[in-house]
Design an enzyme around this catalytic site. Structure first.
Site, mmCIF file in Angstrom:
data_model
loop_
_atom_site.group_PDB
_atom_site.id
_atom_site.type_symbol
_atom_site.label_atom_id
_atom_site.label_comp_id
_atom_site.label_asym_id
_atom_site.label_seq_id
_atom_site.Cartn_x
_atom_site.Cartn_y
_atom_site.Cartn_z
ATOM 1 N N TRP A 62 67.939 -21.841 104.206
ATOM 2 C CA TRP A 62 68.840 -22.990 104.254
ATOM 3 C C TRP A 62 70.189 -22.659 104.880
ATOM 4 C CZ3 TRP A 62 67.210 -24.178 98.591
ATOM 5 C CH2 TRP A 62 66.099 -25.053 98.597
ATOM 6 N N GLU A 101 66.703 -15.467 89.832
ATOM 7 C CA GLU A 101 67.120 -16.137 88.597
ATOM 8 C C GLU A 101 65.919 -16.707 87.861
ATOM 9 O OE1 GLU A 101 70.015 -19.140 89.529
ATOM 10 O OE2 GLU A 101 71.668 -17.712 89.632
ATOM 11 N N GLU A 112 75.379 -12.384 92.071
ATOM 12 C CA GLU A 112 75.929 -13.691 92.452
ATOM 13 C C GLU A 112 77.071 -14.019 91.537
ATOM 14 O OE1 GLU A 112 73.701 -17.375 92.560
ATOM 15 O OE2 GLU A 112 72.063 -16.357 93.574
ATOM 16 N N ALA A 149 78.577 -23.947 88.082
ATOM 17 C CA ALA A 149 77.294 -23.265 88.303
ATOM 18 C C ALA A 149 76.459 -23.906 89.404
ATOM 19 C CB ALA A 149 76.502 -23.216 87.001
ATOM 20 N N TRP A 187 78.469 -15.255 96.070
ATOM 21 C CA TRP A 187 77.869 -16.405 96.726
ATOM 22 C C TRP A 187 78.942 -17.165 97.489
ATOM 23 C CZ3 TRP A 187 72.935 -17.300 97.275
ATOM 24 C CH2 TRP A 187 72.451 -18.610 97.500
#
Ligand code: MG
Length: 367
Positions: A104, A205, A290, A296, A326
């Site tokens: 992405w 995650e 991250e 969040a 991030w």
């Protein structure tokens, strides 16, 4: 949350109060093993001043010499108890950016060799994380050739630039893709295991699944596949509830050497280090792969929470906890370092090119 209940879990009365966001804030137990906490580590300091910003590192920082790369400085990494060590056995803290989900990303900042060298020299980058999406359309499972080309570009750039690189299986349900992960990491370890630059992150995650039932057996299989080709490079293991429950993992650790556990925080929602402290006191080494000074969701909504974020980055410095922030991309999220347009791909960024928490991350990387 019921799946979190296992024989190693904290008392039920406390667990019912846990939500994904509140997980770090509660204190589930007193029957803890209290070992020594890690100490602050040496950091890499870039060797050039940064155009357009004040307070640049100047020539070499105190911990590095002119023209010395992070990997020349720290060499083959290892883990002893909760501490990340360099080849000389002394503590190390790595700091750098995480890519966007590679499937992405907007314009390929993470794949730019020039940007990587520039961040090494001007932002004191010592590590970059390649977040290889797995499950969405266009990611590894549907388009493995594209994903592999992105990852191998980033890894080979890092080897050339003398910086560390995390190969991240960026997945929320990796335990359902174990065969594919085993095959992928075996290939990565076969290709790159001889290079001290490479770290493996096996499961970005995990969501609200059981450490003992779902996550740990997956890690054991993937670690075994890596170790068949690479006996020593660091492997970083994701933990339940979006990589929050590092203390669950520390109670029932994966057997092996040079293993660390993943903690993620987003400073507007996560404000307590207590789970991480308990995990480290049990001897687990933590790598924050991250974080954001945002909510969040990565800053789709809300504002920056810089006071909380500074508390976290100070805490990571104190305990030598390495991190990647991030995300190295251009978009309207507050966790994108760059605004949607205007920042060149290959580095040379001034304050005018940065947005969201970008300036904060850069300053924490360089201090
Ligand atoms: Mg190796």
């Amino acid at each position: 949350m019921q799946k979190l209940l296992n024989s190693h879990a904290p008392p039920v009365a406390l667990l019912v109060a846990i939500t994904a966001v509140a997980a770090l804030a509660c204190d589930p137990g007193s029957n803890e093993t209290t070992g020594p906490l890690p100490t602050s580590g040496r950091v890499f300091k870039g060797t050039s001043s940064t155009p357009g910003t004040a307070g640049a590192p100047g020539a070499a920082g105190a911990d590095s010499g002119p023209g010395v790369t992070p990997v020349e400085m720290f060499g083959q990494l290892s883990v002893e108890g909760p501490q990340l060590l360099g080849e000389d056995g002394k503590p190390v803290q790595l700091r750098g950016p995480s890519s966007m989900w590679l499937n992405w990303e907007s314009d390929g900042y993470a794949e730019s060799f020039q940007a990587l060298e520039w961040m090494r020299d001007h932002w004191s980058l010592s590590v970059i994380r390649a977040a290889m999406g797995v499950e969405p359309a266009g990611a590894y499972l549907s388009d493995p050739d594209i994903a592999l080309a992105q990852v191998t570009t980033i890894v080979e750039n890092a080897i050339e630039a003398g910086v560390y690189v995390i190969i991240d299986w960026h997945d929320h349900t990796a335990h359902e893709h174990e065969d594919q992960a085993v095959e992928f990491f075996a290939e990565m370890a076969r290709r790159y295991g001889e290079y001290p630059n490479v770290l493996y992150e096996t499961f970005n995650e995990p969501q609200q699944v059981s450490w003992g039932v779902d996550v740990k057996p997956y890690h054991e299989a993937v670690v075994a596949s890596i170790r068949r080709h690479d006996p020593d490079n660091i492997v970083i293991l994701g933990t339940p509830s979006w990589s929050q429950l590092v203390d669950d993992a520390a109670i029932d650790p994966v057997k092996g050497t040079n293993l660390m556990y993943t903690l993620h925080f987003y400073a507007c929602d996560h404000t307590s280090q207590s789970r991480a402290l308990r995990a480290m006191q049990r001897g687990a080494a933590i790598f924050v792969t991250e974080w954001g000074a945002t909510k969040a969701d990565g800053g789709v909504e809300g504002d920056l929470c810089l006071d909380n974020a500074r508390q976290w980055t100070d805490w990571m410095r104190t305990f030598g906890v390495s991190w990647t922030a991030w995300k190295l991309d251009n978009c309207s999220d507050l966790s994108c370092y760059f605004p949607s347009s205007g920042a060149p791909i290959d580095g040379g960024w001034t304050d005018a090119h940065l947005s969201g928490h970008g300036p904060f991350v850069r300053d924490r990387m360089r201090e």
